[in-house]
Design a protein around this motif. Structure first.
Motif, PDB file in Angstrom:
ATOM      1  N   GLY A  15       0.803  -0.929  -0.020  1.00 47.79           N
ATOM      2  CA  GLY A  15       0.171   0.160   0.140  1.00 47.79           C
ATOM      3  C   GLY A  15       0.999   1.288  -0.027  1.00 47.79           C
ATOM      4  O   GLY A  15       0.216   2.337  -0.085  1.00 47.79           O
ATOM      5  N   ASP A  16       2.198   1.034  -0.093  1.00 47.58           N
ATOM      6  CA  ASP A  16       3.079   2.267   0.081  1.00 47.58           C
ATOM      7  C   ASP A  16       3.683   2.509  -1.157  1.00 47.58           C
ATOM      8  O   ASP A  16       3.707   1.659  -2.199  1.00 47.58           O
ATOM      9  CB  ASP A  16       4.168   1.910   1.137  1.00 47.58           C
ATOM     10  CG  ASP A  16       3.577   2.540   2.465  1.00 47.58           C
ATOM     11  OD1 ASP A  16       2.617   3.059   2.626  1.00 47.58           O
ATOM     12  OD2 ASP A  16       4.565   2.038   3.598  1.00 47.58           O
ATOM     13  N   MET A  17       4.484   3.670  -1.541  1.00 47.66           N
ATOM     14  CA  MET A  17       5.215   3.862  -2.312  1.00 47.66           C
ATOM     15  C   MET A  17       6.626   4.717  -1.816  1.00 47.66           C
ATOM     16  O   MET A  17       6.564   5.293  -0.790  1.00 47.66           O
ATOM     17  CB  MET A  17       4.613   4.909  -3.496  1.00 47.66           C
ATOM     18  CG  MET A  17       4.349   6.202  -3.120  1.00 47.66           C
ATOM     19  SD  MET A  17       3.814   7.346  -4.558  1.00 47.66           S
ATOM     20  CE  MET A  17       3.204   8.676  -3.756  1.00 47.66           C
ATOM     21  N   GLU A  18       7.653   4.530  -2.442  1.00 48.81           N
ATOM     22  CA  GLU A  18       8.911   5.236  -2.242  1.00 48.81           C
ATOM     23  C   GLU A  18       9.702   5.577  -3.370  1.00 48.81           C
ATOM     24  O   GLU A  18       9.671   4.966  -4.514  1.00 48.81           O
ATOM     25  CB  GLU A  18       9.754   4.278  -1.390  1.00 48.81           C
ATOM     26  CG  GLU A  18       9.380   3.873  -0.041  1.00 48.81           C
ATOM     27  CD  GLU A  18       9.749   4.988   0.919  1.00 48.81           C
ATOM     28  OE1 GLU A  18      10.671   5.523   0.837  1.00 48.81           O
ATOM     29  OE2 GLU A  18       9.129   4.952   2.167  1.00 48.81           O
ATOM     30  N   MET A  19      10.356   6.729  -3.134  1.00 50.27           N
ATOM     31  CA  MET A  19      11.058   7.174  -4.424  1.00 50.27           C
ATOM     32  C   MET A  19      12.712   6.489  -4.003  1.00 50.27           C
ATOM     33  O   MET A  19      13.078   6.805  -3.017  1.00 50.27           O
ATOM     34  CB  MET A  19      11.323   8.599  -4.785  1.00 50.27           C
ATOM     35  CG  MET A  19      11.849   8.920  -6.034  1.00 50.27           C
ATOM     36  SD  MET A  19      13.773   8.690  -5.829  1.00 50.27           S
ATOM     37  CE  MET A  19      14.222  10.489  -5.421  1.00 50.27           C
ATOM     38  N   VAL A  27      13.390   6.428  -9.381  1.00 48.62           N
ATOM     39  CA  VAL A  27      12.569   5.482  -9.506  1.00 48.62           C
ATOM     40  C   VAL A  27      11.478   5.207  -8.419  1.00 48.62           C
ATOM     41  O   VAL A  27      11.642   5.477  -7.339  1.00 48.62           O
ATOM     42  CB  VAL A  27      13.285   4.142  -9.553  1.00 48.62           C
ATOM     43  CG1 VAL A  27      12.495   2.960  -9.562  1.00 48.62           C
ATOM     44  CG2 VAL A  27      14.530   3.762 -10.597  1.00 48.62           C
ATOM     45  N   LEU A  28       9.953   5.287  -9.086  1.00 51.03           N
ATOM     46  CA  LEU A  28       9.146   5.055  -7.901  1.00 51.03           C
ATOM     47  C   LEU A  28       8.868   3.579  -7.750  1.00 51.03           C
ATOM     48  O   LEU A  28       8.326   3.014  -8.646  1.00 51.03           O
ATOM     49  CB  LEU A  28       7.868   5.835  -8.556  1.00 51.03           C
ATOM     50  CG  LEU A  28       6.769   6.092  -7.573  1.00 51.03           C
ATOM     51  CD1 LEU A  28       7.083   7.067  -6.596  1.00 51.03           C
ATOM     52  CD2 LEU A  28       5.487   6.202  -8.296  1.00 51.03           C
ATOM     53  N   LEU A  29       9.030   3.269  -6.301  1.00 44.80           N
ATOM     54  CA  LEU A  29       8.681   1.835  -6.297  1.00 44.80           C
ATOM     55  C   LEU A  29       7.129   2.013  -5.597  1.00 44.80           C
ATOM     56  O   LEU A  29       6.908   2.809  -4.848  1.00 44.80           O
ATOM     57  CB  LEU A  29       9.333   1.446  -4.936  1.00 44.80           C
ATOM     58  CG  LEU A  29      10.896   1.071  -5.399  1.00 44.80           C
ATOM     59  CD1 LEU A  29      11.876   0.785  -4.182  1.00 44.80           C
ATOM     60  CD2 LEU A  29      10.903  -0.033  -6.691  1.00 44.80           C
ATOM     61  N   VAL A  30       6.509   1.184  -5.989  1.00 45.94           N
ATOM     62  CA  VAL A  30       4.974   0.994  -5.539  1.00 45.94           C
ATOM     63  C   VAL A  30       4.824  -0.661  -5.203  1.00 45.94           C
ATOM     64  O   VAL A  30       4.945  -1.279  -5.675  1.00 45.94           O
ATOM     65  CB  VAL A  30       3.771   1.609  -6.559  1.00 45.94           C
ATOM     66  CG1 VAL A  30       4.149   3.008  -6.959  1.00 45.94           C
ATOM     67  CG2 VAL A  30       3.586   0.628  -7.987  1.00 45.94           C
ATOM     68  N   TYR A  31       3.914  -0.468  -4.216  1.00 49.36           N
ATOM     69  CA  TYR A  31       3.532  -1.876  -3.634  1.00 49.36           C
ATOM     70  C   TYR A  31       1.982  -1.697  -3.537  1.00 49.36           C
ATOM     71  O   TYR A  31       1.446  -1.540  -2.507  1.00 49.36           O
ATOM     72  CB  TYR A  31       4.213  -2.412  -2.523  1.00 49.36           C
ATOM     73  CG  TYR A  31       4.161  -3.747  -1.957  1.00 49.36           C
ATOM     74  CD1 TYR A  31       3.143  -4.567  -2.461  1.00 49.36           C
ATOM     75  CD2 TYR A  31       4.769  -4.171  -0.730  1.00 49.36           C
ATOM     76  CE1 TYR A  31       3.190  -5.978  -1.959  1.00 49.36           C
ATOM     77  CE2 TYR A  31       4.536  -5.400  -0.366  1.00 49.36           C
ATOM     78  CZ  TYR A  31       3.936  -6.492  -1.064  1.00 49.36           C
ATOM     79  OH  TYR A  31       3.771  -7.765  -0.516  1.00 49.36           O
ATOM     80  N   PRO A  32       1.193  -2.027  -4.544  1.00 55.01           N
ATOM     81  CA  PRO A  32      -0.213  -2.025  -4.744  1.00 55.01           C
ATOM     82  C   PRO A  32      -0.718  -3.199  -3.562  1.00 55.01           C
ATOM     83  O   PRO A  32      -0.426  -4.328  -3.565  1.00 55.01           O
ATOM     84  CB  PRO A  32      -0.539  -2.392  -6.088  1.00 55.01           C
ATOM     85  CG  PRO A  32       0.630  -2.226  -6.692  1.00 55.01           C
ATOM     86  CD  PRO A  32       1.806  -2.607  -6.066  1.00 55.01           C
ATOM     87  N   GLU A  33      -1.763  -2.795  -2.999  1.00 64.09           N
ATOM     88  CA  GLU A  33      -2.577  -3.702  -2.154  1.00 64.09           C
ATOM     89  C   GLU A  33      -3.033  -4.717  -2.980  1.00 64.09           C
ATOM     90  O   GLU A  33      -3.768  -4.763  -3.890  1.00 64.09           O
ATOM     91  CB  GLU A  33      -3.643  -3.004  -1.499  1.00 64.09           C
ATOM     92  CG  GLU A  33      -3.176  -1.871  -0.465  1.00 64.09           C
ATOM     93  CD  GLU A  33      -4.668  -1.081   0.307  1.00 64.09           C
ATOM     94  OE1 GLU A  33      -5.711  -1.625  -0.149  1.00 64.09           O
ATOM     95  OE2 GLU A  33      -4.254  -0.440   1.049  1.00 64.09           O
ATOM     96  N   GLY A  34      -2.723  -6.058  -2.398  1.00 57.67           N
ATOM     97  CA  GLY A  34      -3.021  -7.280  -3.133  1.00 57.67           C
ATOM     98  C   GLY A  34      -2.004  -7.552  -4.456  1.00 57.67           C
ATOM     99  O   GLY A  34      -2.446  -8.710  -4.949  1.00 57.67           O
TER     100      GLY A  34
END
Ligand code: FES
Length: 120
Positions: A15-19, A27-34
Motif C-alpha cells: 500500500g506504500d510507495m517510495e522514491m 525510480v518510483l517503487l509502488v506496492y499495490p494492495e493485493g
C-alpha cells in the motif's frame, strides 16, 4: 547497467510507495494492495513533476500537480488514458529489492505526440 539494490522488503509496505534513485534515475517503487512491487518512472509524464510527492491509495497513484491517476499494478493511465508510465524490471532476492533501469525510457506526453484526453 545491471540490477541495483534499492531497498529491503522492510522499507516498502503493501500500500506504500517510495522514491529510490538508481544512479541519476528517479525510480518510483509502488506496492499495490493485493499486488506485487513495481518500479515505474519517478517523474510524471504530464509536466514532469515528481510522482513521489503525490498520493498512493490502494492501487492508484495520483500526481499532486493536476491529479492524473495511474494504475499501480500496470502503470497505465486511468485518467487520462493513453499515457502509461515506463516500468523498470524488479527482482526480489531474499529480503532485498533490486531494480534494473537499463534500456527503459520514461514516457513524457509532450514527447510522444499522442493525443491524451482527460475527463476533467
Ligand atoms: S504534472 Fe502530473 S498531472 Fe500534471
Amino acid at each position: 547497467m545491471a540490477f541495483t539494490k534499492v531497498c529491503s522488503l522492510d522499507d516498502l509496505w503493501e500500500g506504500d510507495m517510495e522514491m529510490r534513485p538508481v544512479g541519476k534515475v528517479p525510480v518510483l517503487l509502488v506496492y499495490p494492495e493485493g499486488g506485487e512491487i513495481h518500479a515505474f518512472q519517478g517523474i510524471c509524464p504530464h509536466q514532469q513533476v515528481p510522482l513521489w510527492d503525490g498520493k498512493f491509495e490502494g492501487t492508484t497513484l495520483t500526481c499532486k500537480a493536476h491529479e492524473w491517476t495511474f494504475d499501480g499494478n500496470t502503470g497505465e493511465g486511468i485518467n487520462p488514458g493513453g499515457c502509461t508510465l515506463a516500468e523498470y524490471k524488479v527482482k526480489i532476492e531474499g529480503e532485498d529489492v533490486y531494480v534494473d533501469v537499463e534500456g527503459v525510457t520514461p514516457t513524457f506526453a509532450a514527447a510522444t505526440g499522442e493525443a491524451i484526453t482527460t475527463d476533467k
